[in-house]
Design a protein around this motif. Structure first.
Motif, PDB file in Angstrom:
ATOM      1  N   GLN A 230      -5.567   3.628   0.367  1.00 40.21           N
ATOM      2  CA  GLN A 230      -6.063   2.495  -0.418  1.00 40.21           C
ATOM      3  C   GLN A 230      -5.012   1.386  -0.398  1.00 40.21           C
ATOM      4  O   GLN A 230      -3.842   1.633  -0.697  1.00 40.21           O
ATOM      5  CB  GLN A 230      -6.304   2.901  -1.868  1.00 40.21           C
ATOM      6  CG  GLN A 230      -7.559   3.704  -2.120  1.00 40.21           C
ATOM      7  CD  GLN A 230      -7.771   3.951  -3.607  1.00 40.21           C
ATOM      8  OE1 GLN A 230      -6.836   3.887  -4.401  1.00 40.21           O
ATOM      9  NE2 GLN A 230      -9.013   4.233  -3.996  1.00 40.21           N
ATOM     10  N   VAL A 231      -5.443   0.185  -0.036  1.00 40.33           N
ATOM     11  CA  VAL A 231      -4.581  -0.994  -0.169  1.00 40.33           C
ATOM     12  C   VAL A 231      -5.148  -1.825  -1.316  1.00 40.33           C
ATOM     13  O   VAL A 231      -6.263  -2.343  -1.219  1.00 40.33           O
ATOM     14  CB  VAL A 231      -4.538  -1.818   1.133  1.00 40.33           C
ATOM     15  CG1 VAL A 231      -3.643  -3.035   0.954  1.00 40.33           C
ATOM     16  CG2 VAL A 231      -4.059  -0.957   2.298  1.00 40.33           C
ATOM     17  N   LEU A 232      -4.400  -1.906  -2.419  1.00 42.34           N
ATOM     18  CA  LEU A 232      -4.864  -2.589  -3.617  1.00 42.34           C
ATOM     19  C   LEU A 232      -4.259  -3.987  -3.689  1.00 42.34           C
ATOM     20  O   LEU A 232      -3.037  -4.161  -3.587  1.00 42.34           O
ATOM     21  CB  LEU A 232      -4.487  -1.799  -4.875  1.00 42.34           C
ATOM     22  CG  LEU A 232      -5.356  -0.569  -5.199  1.00 42.34           C
ATOM     23  CD1 LEU A 232      -5.022   0.576  -4.244  1.00 42.34           C
ATOM     24  CD2 LEU A 232      -5.146  -0.106  -6.621  1.00 42.34           C
ATOM     25  N   GLY A 236      -5.757  -5.546  -8.399  1.00 38.93           N
ATOM     26  CA  GLY A 236      -6.071  -4.131  -8.547  1.00 38.93           C
ATOM     27  C   GLY A 236      -7.289  -3.666  -7.786  1.00 38.93           C
ATOM     28  O   GLY A 236      -7.653  -2.496  -7.863  1.00 38.93           O
ATOM     29  N   GLN A 237      -7.946  -4.555  -7.017  1.00 41.88           N
ATOM     30  CA  GLN A 237      -9.136  -4.184  -6.261  1.00 41.88           C
ATOM     31  C   GLN A 237      -8.739  -3.631  -4.885  1.00 41.88           C
ATOM     32  O   GLN A 237      -7.805  -4.119  -4.253  1.00 41.88           O
ATOM     33  CB  GLN A 237     -10.057  -5.400  -6.082  1.00 41.88           C
ATOM     34  CG  GLN A 237     -10.599  -5.955  -7.396  1.00 41.88           C
ATOM     35  CD  GLN A 237     -11.473  -4.950  -8.125  1.00 41.88           C
ATOM     36  OE1 GLN A 237     -12.356  -4.335  -7.531  1.00 41.88           O
ATOM     37  NE2 GLN A 237     -11.225  -4.783  -9.417  1.00 41.88           N
ATOM     38  N   VAL A 238      -9.498  -2.609  -4.432  1.00 40.96           N
ATOM     39  CA  VAL A 238      -9.233  -2.018  -3.126  1.00 40.96           C
ATOM     40  C   VAL A 238      -9.747  -2.949  -2.031  1.00 40.96           C
ATOM     41  O   VAL A 238     -10.879  -3.430  -2.088  1.00 40.96           O
ATOM     42  CB  VAL A 238      -9.928  -0.645  -2.993  1.00 40.96           C
ATOM     43  CG1 VAL A 238      -9.718  -0.069  -1.597  1.00 40.96           C
ATOM     44  CG2 VAL A 238      -9.407   0.318  -4.044  1.00 40.96           C
ATOM     45  N   LYS A 244     -14.257  -2.498   9.384  1.00 40.11           N
ATOM     46  CA  LYS A 244     -12.881  -2.188   9.759  1.00 40.11           C
ATOM     47  C   LYS A 244     -12.551  -0.712   9.538  1.00 40.11           C
ATOM     48  O   LYS A 244     -11.396  -0.311   9.643  1.00 40.11           O
ATOM     49  CB  LYS A 244     -11.891  -3.045   8.956  1.00 40.11           C
ATOM     50  CG  LYS A 244     -12.108  -4.544   9.077  1.00 40.11           C
ATOM     51  CD  LYS A 244     -11.758  -5.058  10.454  1.00 40.11           C
ATOM     52  CE  LYS A 244     -11.870  -6.583  10.501  1.00 40.11           C
ATOM     53  NZ  LYS A 244     -11.536  -7.124  11.820  1.00 40.11           N
ATOM     54  N   GLY A 245     -13.533   0.114   9.200  1.00 41.83           N
ATOM     55  CA  GLY A 245     -13.293   1.537   9.020  1.00 41.83           C
ATOM     56  C   GLY A 245     -13.197   1.997   7.588  1.00 41.83           C
ATOM     57  O   GLY A 245     -12.859   3.148   7.324  1.00 41.83           O
ATOM     58  N   SER A 246     -13.471   1.120   6.623  1.00 42.57           N
ATOM     59  CA  SER A 246     -13.398   1.500   5.218  1.00 42.57           C
ATOM     60  C   SER A 246     -14.620   2.333   4.819  1.00 42.57           C
ATOM     61  O   SER A 246     -15.628   2.375   5.519  1.00 42.57           O
ATOM     62  CB  SER A 246     -13.313   0.249   4.333  1.00 42.57           C
ATOM     63  OG  SER A 246     -12.201  -0.544   4.674  1.00 42.57           O
ATOM     64  N   GLY A 247     -14.518   3.007   3.653  1.00 46.93           N
ATOM     65  CA  GLY A 247     -15.617   3.817   3.166  1.00 46.93           C
ATOM     66  C   GLY A 247     -15.318   4.322   1.767  1.00 46.93           C
ATOM     67  O   GLY A 247     -14.552   3.699   1.028  1.00 46.93           O
ATOM     68  N   THR A 248     -15.936   5.442   1.385  1.00 49.22           N
ATOM     69  CA  THR A 248     -15.721   6.013   0.055  1.00 49.22           C
ATOM     70  C   THR A 248     -15.346   7.483   0.173  1.00 49.22           C
ATOM     71  O   THR A 248     -15.687   8.139   1.158  1.00 49.22           O
ATOM     72  CB  THR A 248     -16.979   5.881  -0.816  1.00 49.22           C
ATOM     73  OG1 THR A 248     -18.053   6.600  -0.191  1.00 49.22           O
ATOM     74  CG2 THR A 248     -17.365   4.428  -1.003  1.00 49.22           C
ATOM     75  N   THR A 259      -9.476   2.041   2.096  1.00 50.24           N
ATOM     76  CA  THR A 259      -9.306   1.004   3.116  1.00 50.24           C
ATOM     77  C   THR A 259      -9.306   1.601   4.513  1.00 50.24           C
ATOM     78  O   THR A 259      -9.943   1.085   5.424  1.00 50.24           O
ATOM     79  CB  THR A 259      -7.981   0.244   2.893  1.00 50.24           C
ATOM     80  OG1 THR A 259      -7.913  -0.198   1.531  1.00 50.24           O
ATOM     81  CG2 THR A 259      -7.897  -0.968   3.810  1.00 50.24           C
ATOM     82  N   LEU A 260      -8.594   2.734   4.678  1.00 54.03           N
ATOM     83  CA  LEU A 260      -8.464   3.387   5.976  1.00 54.03           C
ATOM     84  C   LEU A 260      -8.543   4.897   5.810  1.00 54.03           C
ATOM     85  O   LEU A 260      -8.208   5.430   4.751  1.00 54.03           O
ATOM     86  CB  LEU A 260      -7.113   3.031   6.625  1.00 54.03           C
ATOM     87  CG  LEU A 260      -6.916   1.593   7.102  1.00 54.03           C
ATOM     88  CD1 LEU A 260      -5.456   1.345   7.391  1.00 54.03           C
ATOM     89  CD2 LEU A 260      -7.737   1.323   8.345  1.00 54.03           C
ATOM     90  N   LYS A 261      -8.949   5.575   6.864  1.00 53.29           N
ATOM     91  CA  LYS A 261      -9.017   7.042   6.847  1.00 53.29           C
ATOM     92  C   LYS A 261      -8.570   7.569   8.203  1.00 53.29           C
ATOM     93  O   LYS A 261      -8.809   6.950   9.239  1.00 53.29           O
ATOM     94  CB  LYS A 261     -10.453   7.502   6.561  1.00 53.29           C
ATOM     95  CG  LYS A 261     -10.668   8.998   6.728  1.00 53.29           C
ATOM     96  CD  LYS A 261     -12.147   9.327   6.671  1.00 53.29           C
ATOM     97  CE  LYS A 261     -12.396  10.794   6.998  1.00 53.29           C
ATOM     98  NZ  LYS A 261     -13.823  11.131   7.046  1.00 53.29           N
TER      99      LYS A 261
END
Length: 307
Positions: A230-232, A236-238, A244-248, A259-261
């Protein structure tokens, strides 16, 4: 000037013109031949590269097929011994997925997969040791079962005590087996590949690089792991972009953005993981937090500043 002299001079001029034309044509022929030669060399080079890449891809497919068969053997044997095969099944599913995507692999893809296969070979060796241990346990259990002379009530009572101890031990093991990220470095990589750490400006930030090592942990079970970054932002928002490859991912029963996995096979060799993120737009000035998660735990944190 007499008419004869004029005719002679005109003839000389015509000859000069012809000579110049011939020279120009010769030069054009030479240039055309040089260009054709270069085109031929370039086509030959490209064909050679394609052929080499095809050979490497075929060799990789052979390795994928071979290690998949080896995984099947271990899975069947460990299953028959009532052992845990979850890590092996995940690796096999990943290999089967990669095997279906063999048509468009680049040289980088081939190198990455070969490195993954090397790490899977280490996993197979560890599972071979587990098989030996499980066989010994099964022999011991069989021997002990033959000697049991207690009645059903006593056995159930003892099993309840063992179950409680196992649950307590499992909780302790789960706590001790949490992975930890160490030597975390957050750097800005500019368009020329130069890196800066700690604090930097948007013009120095073409890509964000996050790298770290997985610390030594002899308790943690070897196998496949998912690591989420996570890049905050300063509010404070991710930072989140599916393209770009983000998800949950799930954490403490709730869904969180990442942000990345990246996944990897943990084998307790203090592996280094590196992530790159290209945001595509300027970062807001301020202080940012980078959080790292794996197995439902936060395993590391770092910070950087955009000036």
């Amino acid at each position: 000037m007499s008419e004869g002299e004029r005719n002679n001079k005109s003839s000389i001029n015509v000859d000069k013109g012809k000579n110049i034309l011939i020279i120009v044509l010769v030069i054009l022929v030479i240039l055309s031949g040089w260009r054709l030669l270069n085109d031929h060399r370039e086509k030959s080079r490209i064909n050679e590269e394609v052929s080499h890449l095809t050979d490497e891809n075929n060799q990789l497919n052979t390795r994928l097929d071979s290690i998949t068969r080896e995984l099947d053997v271990r899975i069947n044997e460990i299953t028959s011994l009532n052992g845990d095969v979850e890590a092996l099944v995940k690796v096999r599913e990943q290999l089967e997925k990669e095997r279906k995507l063999d048509k468009n692999r680049s040289a980088n893809d081939i190198a990455r997969l070969n490195a993954q296969i090397d790490s899977y070979l280490t996993l197979l060796e560890e599972k071979d040791a587990d098989i030996v241990r499980l066989k010994a346990q099964n022999v011991q259990l069989f021997s002990e079962n033959k000697e049991l002379k207690t009645d059903k009530f006593e056995i159930e009572e003892e099993m309840a005590k063992i179950s409680k101890k196992t649950d307590d031990l499992e909780k302790k093991v789960n706590l001790a087996s949490q992975l930890k990220a160490e030597n975390i470095v957050v750097a800005a990589v500019n368009s020329r590949g130069r890196e800066r750490e700690g604090e930097f400006r948007n013009r120095q930030l073409s890509r964000l690089k996050v790298s770290f090592n997985i610390s030594d942990n002899k308790v943690a079970e070897p196998g496949m792991r998912d690591v989420f970054i996570q890049v905050l932002s300063p509010n404070g928002q991710v930072i989140f972009d599916i393209a770009k490859g983000s998800g949950t991912f799930e954490l403490n029963g709730k869904e969180h953005f990442y942000t990345l996995k990246q996944d990897f096979v943990f084998n307790n060799t203090q592996q280094q993981l590196t992530y790159f993120y290209e945001k595509g737009s300027d970062y807001v000035k301020g202080n940012y937090v980078v959080k790292i998660f794996s197995d439902g735990w936060e395993i590391g944190e770092s910070r950087f500043e955009i000036k």
